[in-house]
Design a protein around this motif. Structure first.
Motif, PDB file in Angstrom:
ATOM      1  N   GLN A  34       0.830  -1.211   0.000  1.00  0.00           N
ATOM      2  CA  GLN A  34       0.000   0.000   0.000  1.00  0.00           C
ATOM      3  C   GLN A  34       0.862   1.257   0.000  1.00  0.00           C
ATOM      4  O   GLN A  34       0.548   2.242  -0.675  1.00  0.00           O
ATOM      5  CB  GLN A  34      -0.931  -0.015   1.208  1.00  0.00           C
ATOM      6  N   GLN A  35       1.957   1.228   0.753  1.00  0.00           N
ATOM      7  CA  GLN A  35       2.874   2.375   0.773  1.00  0.00           C
ATOM      8  C   GLN A  35       3.554   2.547  -0.585  1.00  0.00           C
ATOM      9  O   GLN A  35       3.688   3.666  -1.085  1.00  0.00           O
ATOM     10  CB  GLN A  35       3.927   2.183   1.871  1.00  0.00           C
ATOM     11  N   ALA A  36       3.960   1.428  -1.185  1.00  0.00           N
ATOM     12  CA  ALA A  36       4.674   1.488  -2.461  1.00  0.00           C
ATOM     13  C   ALA A  36       3.751   1.854  -3.621  1.00  0.00           C
ATOM     14  O   ALA A  36       4.229   2.339  -4.654  1.00  0.00           O
ATOM     15  CB  ALA A  36       5.353   0.148  -2.733  1.00  0.00           C
ATOM     16  N   SER A  37       2.457   1.633  -3.465  1.00  0.00           N
ATOM     17  CA  SER A  37       1.515   1.910  -4.549  1.00  0.00           C
ATOM     18  C   SER A  37       1.440   3.395  -4.886  1.00  0.00           C
ATOM     19  O   SER A  37       0.938   3.765  -5.951  1.00  0.00           O
ATOM     20  CB  SER A  37       0.122   1.397  -4.176  1.00  0.00           C
ATOM     21  N   LYS A  38       1.953   4.232  -3.995  1.00  0.00           N
ATOM     22  CA  LYS A  38       1.960   5.678  -4.251  1.00  0.00           C
ATOM     23  C   LYS A  38       3.041   6.061  -5.261  1.00  0.00           C
ATOM     24  O   LYS A  38       3.071   7.192  -5.737  1.00  0.00           O
ATOM     25  CB  LYS A  38       2.193   6.425  -2.938  1.00  0.00           C
ATOM     26  N   LEU A  39       3.934   5.115  -5.565  1.00  0.00           N
ATOM     27  CA  LEU A  39       5.048   5.382  -6.472  1.00  0.00           C
ATOM     28  C   LEU A  39       4.839   4.650  -7.786  1.00  0.00           C
ATOM     29  O   LEU A  39       4.374   3.501  -7.808  1.00  0.00           O
ATOM     30  CB  LEU A  39       6.373   4.928  -5.848  1.00  0.00           C
ATOM     31  N   ASP A  40       5.197   5.295  -8.885  1.00  0.00           N
ATOM     32  CA  ASP A  40       5.147   4.648 -10.186  1.00  0.00           C
ATOM     33  C   ASP A  40       6.400   3.802 -10.402  1.00  0.00           C
ATOM     34  O   ASP A  40       7.450   4.059  -9.814  1.00  0.00           O
ATOM     35  CB  ASP A  40       5.057   5.701 -11.303  1.00  0.00           C
ATOM     36  N   ARG A  41       6.256   2.801 -11.268  1.00  0.00           N
ATOM     37  CA  ARG A  41       7.394   1.984 -11.708  1.00  0.00           C
ATOM     38  C   ARG A  41       8.060   1.211 -10.571  1.00  0.00           C
ATOM     39  O   ARG A  41       9.261   0.958 -10.588  1.00  0.00           O
ATOM     40  CB  ARG A  41       8.439   2.865 -12.412  1.00  0.00           C
ATOM     41  N   VAL A  42       7.271   0.855  -9.557  1.00  0.00           N
ATOM     42  CA  VAL A  42       7.774   0.038  -8.450  1.00  0.00           C
ATOM     43  C   VAL A  42       6.961  -1.246  -8.399  1.00  0.00           C
ATOM     44  O   VAL A  42       5.735  -1.212  -8.292  1.00  0.00           O
ATOM     45  CB  VAL A  42       7.671   0.789  -7.105  1.00  0.00           C
ATOM     46  N   PHE A  43       7.648  -2.404  -8.467  1.00  0.00           N
ATOM     47  CA  PHE A  43       6.994  -3.703  -8.518  1.00  0.00           C
ATOM     48  C   PHE A  43       7.327  -4.501  -7.259  1.00  0.00           C
ATOM     49  O   PHE A  43       8.511  -4.677  -6.926  1.00  0.00           O
ATOM     50  CB  PHE A  43       7.436  -4.481  -9.760  1.00  0.00           C
ATOM     51  N   ILE A  44       6.304  -4.968  -6.570  1.00  0.00           N
ATOM     52  CA  ILE A  44       6.457  -5.787  -5.369  1.00  0.00           C
ATOM     53  C   ILE A  44       6.218  -7.232  -5.783  1.00  0.00           C
ATOM     54  O   ILE A  44       5.085  -7.608  -6.119  1.00  0.00           O
ATOM     55  CB  ILE A  44       5.465  -5.373  -4.273  1.00  0.00           C
ATOM     56  N   LEU A  45       7.254  -8.052  -5.780  1.00  0.00           N
ATOM     57  CA  LEU A  45       7.158  -9.383  -6.380  1.00  0.00           C
ATOM     58  C   LEU A  45       7.679 -10.479  -5.456  1.00  0.00           C
ATOM     59  O   LEU A  45       8.639 -10.279  -4.704  1.00  0.00           O
ATOM     60  CB  LEU A  45       7.963  -9.424  -7.686  1.00  0.00           C
ATOM     61  N   LYS A  46       7.007 -11.611  -5.524  1.00  0.00           N
ATOM     62  CA  LYS A  46       7.521 -12.839  -4.931  1.00  0.00           C
ATOM     63  C   LYS A  46       7.897 -13.772  -6.080  1.00  0.00           C
ATOM     64  O   LYS A  46       7.137 -13.928  -7.032  1.00  0.00           O
ATOM     65  CB  LYS A  46       6.467 -13.506  -4.052  1.00  0.00           C
TER      66      LYS A  46
END
Length: 210
Positions: A55-67
């Motif tokens: 949720q915090q990272a969703s405020k930034l573009d071009r950032v991918f949270i991956l497993k």
């Protein structure tokens, strides 16, 4: 142009380092319009913590949270930023340019065994004792990343200090923005001696604890 972050496999380390990274990424995204960021999420991180971070990272573009498989992420990344850990040995195997950072922003997250681990929890006195221990460890421990430990020389850059988000950005950017530095790190990894295999080194260190 992927920048890969490994924010740690311990939940407390993950929470502290990932927040510092997100604050630094703002500077990186502004400086590099073609930059894309990957955060590799270990399976050991609880889902609620992953959700909060996402949720915090969703405020930034071009950032991918991956497993996923860490080796796959390393194979496509221009630079890896990581806490000390076994993933630095994996990156050495993949010849992935990397920098290792050990933030001292929250010294209470440093794990200490035995009586020392109890003493540093004493109010006020514990903070003073931890400051002394950190100064001692910085003098005693020569390297923190596995490539440097295995070969006993500075193959990849290491930074052990208290970071502000701007300082972490400057540290990362000083390598990401310079192809010659990245090439030098990759060449150093390629030239690493094979006399000490990574798996044998890790196993020997595990047996040292018994």
């Amino acid at each position: 142009n992927y920048l890969l972050f490994f924010p740690g496999s311990r939940p407390a380390h993950f929470a502290a380092f990932s927040l510092l990274c997100l604050d630094s990424i703002n500077y990186l995204l502004d400086a590099h319009p073609d930059l894309h960021v990957i955060f590799s999420i270990p399976s050991s991180i609880p889902e609620d913590l992953v959700l909060t971070f996402t949720q915090q990272a969703s405020k930034l573009d071009r950032v991918f949270i991956l497993k996923g498989e860490s080796l796959d992420f390393m194979a496509i990344s221009k630079l890896m930023v990581s806490l000390p850990g076994t993933n630095t040995a994996e990156a050495m195997y993949m010849k992935c340019p990397m920098i290792t950072v050990a933030p001292l922003n929250k010294p209470e997250l440093i794990s200490l065994d035995g009586l020392l681990g109890l003493f540093v929890k004493i109010p006020f006195l514990g903070k003073l004792l931890m400051a002394v221990i950190i100064r001692y460890l910085k003098r005693k421990i020569r390297f923190v990343s596995l490539p440097n430990k295995i070969h006993n020389k500075p193959i990849v850059p290491e930074f052990i200090k208290v970071f502000t988000p701007l300082e972490l950005f400057q540290c990362i950017n000083s390598y990401y923005s310079h192809e010659d530095k990245l090439s030098n790190i990759k060449e150093s990894l390629q030239l690493c001696s094979q006399t000490k295999r990574t798996d044998e080194y890790i196993i020997s260190k595990l047996f040292d604890k018994f």
